[in-house]
Structures are given as C-alpha cells and as structure tokens.
Design a protein around this motif. Structure first.
Motif, PDB file in Angstrom:
ATOM      1  N   UNK A 189       0.830  -1.204   0.000  1.00  0.00           N
ATOM      2  CA  UNK A 189       0.000   0.000   0.000  1.00  0.00           C
ATOM      3  C   UNK A 189       0.864   1.253   0.000  1.00  0.00           C
ATOM      4  N   UNK A 190       1.951   1.223   0.767  1.00  0.00           N
ATOM      5  CA  UNK A 190       2.861   2.367   0.785  1.00  0.00           C
ATOM      6  C   UNK A 190       3.521   2.562  -0.576  1.00  0.00           C
ATOM      7  N   UNK A 191       3.871   1.461  -1.211  1.00  0.00           N
ATOM      8  CA  UNK A 191       4.458   1.535  -2.547  1.00  0.00           C
ATOM      9  C   UNK A 191       3.455   2.114  -3.536  1.00  0.00           C
ATOM     10  N   UNK A 192       2.209   1.652  -3.450  1.00  0.00           N
ATOM     11  CA  UNK A 192       1.186   2.136  -4.365  1.00  0.00           C
ATOM     12  C   UNK A 192       0.990   3.638  -4.235  1.00  0.00           C
ATOM     13  N   UNK A 193       0.976   4.128  -3.006  1.00  0.00           N
ATOM     14  CA  UNK A 193       0.800   5.566  -2.779  1.00  0.00           C
ATOM     15  C   UNK A 193       1.920   6.371  -3.411  1.00  0.00           C
ATOM     16  N   UNK A 244       2.247   4.370  -7.887  1.00  0.00           N
ATOM     17  CA  UNK A 244       1.212   3.965  -8.836  1.00  0.00           C
ATOM     18  C   UNK A 244       0.705   5.151  -9.657  1.00  0.00           C
ATOM     19  N   UNK A 245       0.430   4.881 -10.942  1.00  0.00           N
ATOM     20  CA  UNK A 245      -0.143   5.892 -11.837  1.00  0.00           C
ATOM     21  C   UNK A 245      -0.939   5.167 -12.912  1.00  0.00           C
ATOM     22  N   UNK A 246      -1.374   5.880 -13.938  1.00  0.00           N
ATOM     23  CA  UNK A 246      -2.205   5.261 -14.969  1.00  0.00           C
ATOM     24  C   UNK A 246      -1.454   4.198 -15.767  1.00  0.00           C
ATOM     25  N   UNK A 248       1.901  -3.277 -16.267  1.00  0.00           N
ATOM     26  CA  UNK A 248       2.425  -2.173 -17.064  1.00  0.00           C
ATOM     27  C   UNK A 248       1.526  -2.055 -18.298  1.00  0.00           C
ATOM     28  N   UNK A 249       0.694  -1.037 -18.298  1.00  0.00           N
ATOM     29  CA  UNK A 249      -0.267  -0.857 -19.382  1.00  0.00           C
ATOM     30  C   UNK A 249       0.467  -0.625 -20.704  1.00  0.00           C
ATOM     31  N   UNK A 298      13.744   0.369 -13.356  1.00  0.00           N
ATOM     32  CA  UNK A 298      14.878   0.597 -12.454  1.00  0.00           C
ATOM     33  C   UNK A 298      14.584   1.762 -11.506  1.00  0.00           C
ATOM     34  N   UNK A 299      14.013   2.831 -12.039  1.00  0.00           N
ATOM     35  CA  UNK A 299      13.690   3.991 -11.205  1.00  0.00           C
ATOM     36  C   UNK A 299      12.685   3.617 -10.112  1.00  0.00           C
ATOM     37  N   UNK A 300      11.715   2.767 -10.448  1.00  0.00           N
ATOM     38  CA  UNK A 300      10.722   2.358  -9.447  1.00  0.00           C
ATOM     39  C   UNK A 300      11.345   1.471  -8.372  1.00  0.00           C
ATOM     40  N   UNK A 301      12.251   0.595  -8.771  1.00  0.00           N
ATOM     41  CA  UNK A 301      12.922  -0.235  -7.772  1.00  0.00           C
ATOM     42  C   UNK A 301      13.694   0.631  -6.784  1.00  0.00           C
ATOM     43  N   UNK A 302      14.427   1.578  -7.312  1.00  0.00           N
ATOM     44  CA  UNK A 302      15.214   2.471  -6.451  1.00  0.00           C
ATOM     45  C   UNK A 302      14.304   3.278  -5.523  1.00  0.00           C
ATOM     46  N   UNK A 303      13.225   3.790  -6.059  1.00  0.00           N
ATOM     47  CA  UNK A 303      12.308   4.593  -5.259  1.00  0.00           C
ATOM     48  C   UNK A 303      11.607   3.735  -4.204  1.00  0.00           C
ATOM     49  N   UNK A 304      11.353   2.486  -4.529  1.00  0.00           N
ATOM     50  CA  UNK A 304      10.706   1.605  -3.549  1.00  0.00           C
ATOM     51  C   UNK A 304      11.582   1.424  -2.312  1.00  0.00           C
ATOM     52  N   UNK A 305      12.892   1.423  -2.503  1.00  0.00           N
ATOM     53  CA  UNK A 305      13.802   1.289  -1.352  1.00  0.00           C
ATOM     54  C   UNK A 305      13.646   2.489  -0.411  1.00  0.00           C
TER      55      UNK A 305
END
Length: 398
Positions: free
Chosen positions: A131-135, A138-140, A156-157, A186-193
C-alpha cells in the motif's frame, strides 16, 4: 477411479557429500513413498523443454499437460489470473517481489540481495508495505496488485516484455549487474527502497531479528495467457490445492477449481494436513476426479541452501500429505492412481532451479505385484525421460 498429483516443488537435488553422497530425497525418511514405490513405477521426466528457463511456471504447466512451448507467455501473467487482475491485449504483467537488500552501502546498485522472500514475510505485513508503494509509485501506466507473502504483481499498461533476473538466482550477490535495463522499472525499484527502508513494519521486523522487506524486485514479465480447459482436454474434473499464486493462476486459466486451505502459506510450516484433507474431500465428497496438491516448501529450503530444512520439508510432505492421502483413499475403497514428483530440481549447491529431468513415482492401487523399486533421482536416472506434458496422459491411462 481417482487421480492425484503430489508435487514437491524443487524436491529433486544432487548428491551431497554431507549426506554421504545421497540427495536430500534419498536421505530423507519417507516411509509412505517407500511403501508406494514397492509396487509402483519409477520414471524420469523432462519438465522444462530444451532452451526454456527452469522455473515453476514452465515446469508446472508442463506437468499439468500444457506444453510450455505452446502455452507459456510469462510467469507473472499466470499469477495475475489468480489475483483477479484483468489484463488487456498489450498489457505486461511483472512479478514484484518484496526482497531484502543489504543496507550499509550508500548506492542502491552496490547493495547485495540477501533474501528473495524477506524471511517469508506474512501476507498481512506485505500488503501494508505494498500500500505504501502504491501511494508513492502507482499511476495510470503502472498498477500494483497484492498477492501472497512476498509475491506481488505489477501491471504495465501497454508495456514491453523485457528480460529481468529472478531474485532467487542472485541471493548474496551484488545487484549491480542484475538490475533492469528498462529505466522506468529501475527507477521504481530504487524509489521503492526509499519508501520501504524506514517503514514502521520494517523497523519492527528488525527489532524482532527478521529481515526487512526493503525493496521491490521486478521479474517474470509476460503477456496475457491463453490456456484451454483442463476438463475439455482430459475429460476430468480437477481441483488445485496450493498456497502459491502461480499454481492458482494456472488453475484459473484452465478452469479448475482452486481450494484455499487455511494456514497454507508456501513455507516450511504450512498446513500440510489441511491440504491432504482438502484433496480427500474434493475427491470423495464433492465428486472431483483429479486433485493437484502443490507444496512449495522443498523449493524454498533449496533457495535458502539449508540441507536440514529441505530434508525436513520432504519428510513433512511424506508424513503429513502423501501418507494421509493414501490412507484416506484406501479407507474409502476407491481405486486410485497417484503421481509423486518435483517440478524441477532446486539443488542446495546452487540455491536455484536447474533444468535437469526429475524422477517420478506412479502408484496404482490395483497393482499388488512388488517391483522392489525405491524412489530417488538415482533410480529415475536409469530411465529415458518422457516429456513433462505427457505425464498426465500416463497418469490417466487405465
């Protein structure tokens, strides 16, 4: 006639010096399998076609009678079916593991992947972290869906199927050479950390001595699958009993019934007895012809590199699943055929899957003549491997 497959995920292995040159399967105390082998048939199966990745996805599709060379479109799309994700043509599903990365390094790329399952994190904790990751992410274009334990899904749409490394293949390694080439992922993985590192759940896990689930790891990308009906293919009504979204997703795609067992979690301490009883109820009370009982524990222990725990998982499978299914069917008076096998090896030495053929044990309750067989990789190696997708035809032979 009733038909059962008992699948010990990753149960096959290689001879180990610590076990006197035996494999965990040969070393483990398995009186139920030993008894079945005395009058049963032993064989070898190549569950992963030449040139394909040795995963539970390709191997289980194969064992269930669906040639992966025809039906396989990626691992995560199969899991998405069970989660209830509606994929459109052009969408790409990607497995999003919650993993444990080392935390002392300054740069994300220099971290090491310590644990692909974050100590088999509970679904409740994992869902809160997602849920924290989604906030934050997450986007369209990118949507996240919660699965079971550490296993989750990213859609991934209208995305691209890109090569991604399974995290269980690189435990304890520096991640630099295994990161996604796709910059968005890659950017999402880094941001998830950044999102997960100091999350209250992970702080509490550290206090308890548990690994934090401090990063996403993407892998298993694929497109919308298309599977034919199991009942239409084999003329048998079947049920799937598994704690793993992948297996449940295959069942959804093939029109089989999924049976959820309370306490079944894909780990070493899953509800073995509950799985056995669910299969017996489906076969003997609900009129189903076929049950596929999947147990993840041997594979997880193989990934951890624990000889002791892998042996324990095999012994639990024997005592708490196979024995109970055998006794329940015999008490009912029903004739039955029982197929026991791994989907692929997960050798302790390499801590990941290999594509080597696997041994199988086929038992028919009507046969009483003793063969003197025993069930192990060594015994199976005497036979020419059959194709994995032909196994159910062999099981259903009268």
């Amino acid at each position: 006639m009733k038909y059962v497959v008992v699948l010990g995920d990753g149960m096959a292995d290689e001879p180990l010096e610590a076990l006197g040159g035996k494999t965990p399967l040969a070393y483990a105390k398995t009186p139920a399998m030993d008894l079945l082998a005395k009058t049963g048939d032993i064989g070898m199966a190549r569950t992963v076609p030449e040139g394909m990745s040795p995963g539970s996805d390709t191997a289980n599709l194969s064992i269930m009678g669906y040639n992966p060379e025809i039906y396989y479109s990626g691992r995560s799309p199969l899991e998405a079916l069970n989660i209830g994700v509606s994929m459109e043509e052009g969408d790409v599903a990607i497995r999003a593991n919650l993993v444990t990365l080392s935390e002392k390094e300054e740069n994300y790329e220099e971290r090491h992947l310590l644990d692909h399952s974050a100590d088999e994190i509970s679904t409740e904790e994992a869902s809160a972290l997602l849920e924290a990751v989604k906030e934050g992410l997450e986007n369209q274009e990118f949507q996240f869906y919660a699965g079971t334990s550490y296993r989750h899904c990213l859609i991934w749409k209208h995305g691209n199927v890109v090569p991604l490394t399974p995290p269980h293949d690189i435990r304890e390694r520096e991640i630099k050479n295994y990161l996604p080439d796709e910059e968005l992922l890659l950017a999402m993985q880094k941001e998830s950390y950044k999102i997960l590192e100091n999350h209250p759940i992970n702080q509490k896990r550290r206090e308890k001595g548990l690994n934090p689930a401090n990063s996403l790891w993407f892998w298993g990308a694929g497109t919308k699958p298309s599977l034919s009906s199991f009942e239409g293919k084999f003329h048998k009504k079947g049920v799937m009993i598994s704690a793993v979204d992948l297996l449940k997703g295959i069942a959804v795609g093939t029109g089989m019934k999924n049976i959820s067992v309370e306490g079944a979690n894909g780990g070493l301490h899953t509800n073995y007895e509950g799985k056995a009883q669910a299969a017996l109820d489906a076969l003997l009370k609900e009129g189903y012809d076929f049950a596929y009982i999947h147990v993840e524990a041997p594979d997880e222990m193989g990934h951890q590199g624990s000889v002791e725990k892998k042996i324990q998982a095999i012994e639990y499978l024997d005592e708490r699943v196979i024995k109970l299914v055998k006794e329940g069917l015999e008490k009912s008076g029903e004739d039955y055929r029982l197929l026991i096998l791994p989907d692929h090896p997960t050798p302790i030495k390499v801590k990941t899957h290999t594509a080597n053929p696997v041994p199988y044990l086929l038992y028919d309750s009507r046969k009483t003549e003793e063969t003197g067989n025993c069930y192990s990789e060594e015994t199976g190696a005497h036979f020419e491997p059959v194709k994995g997708h032909e196994l159910l035809k062999i099981l259903f032979e009268e």
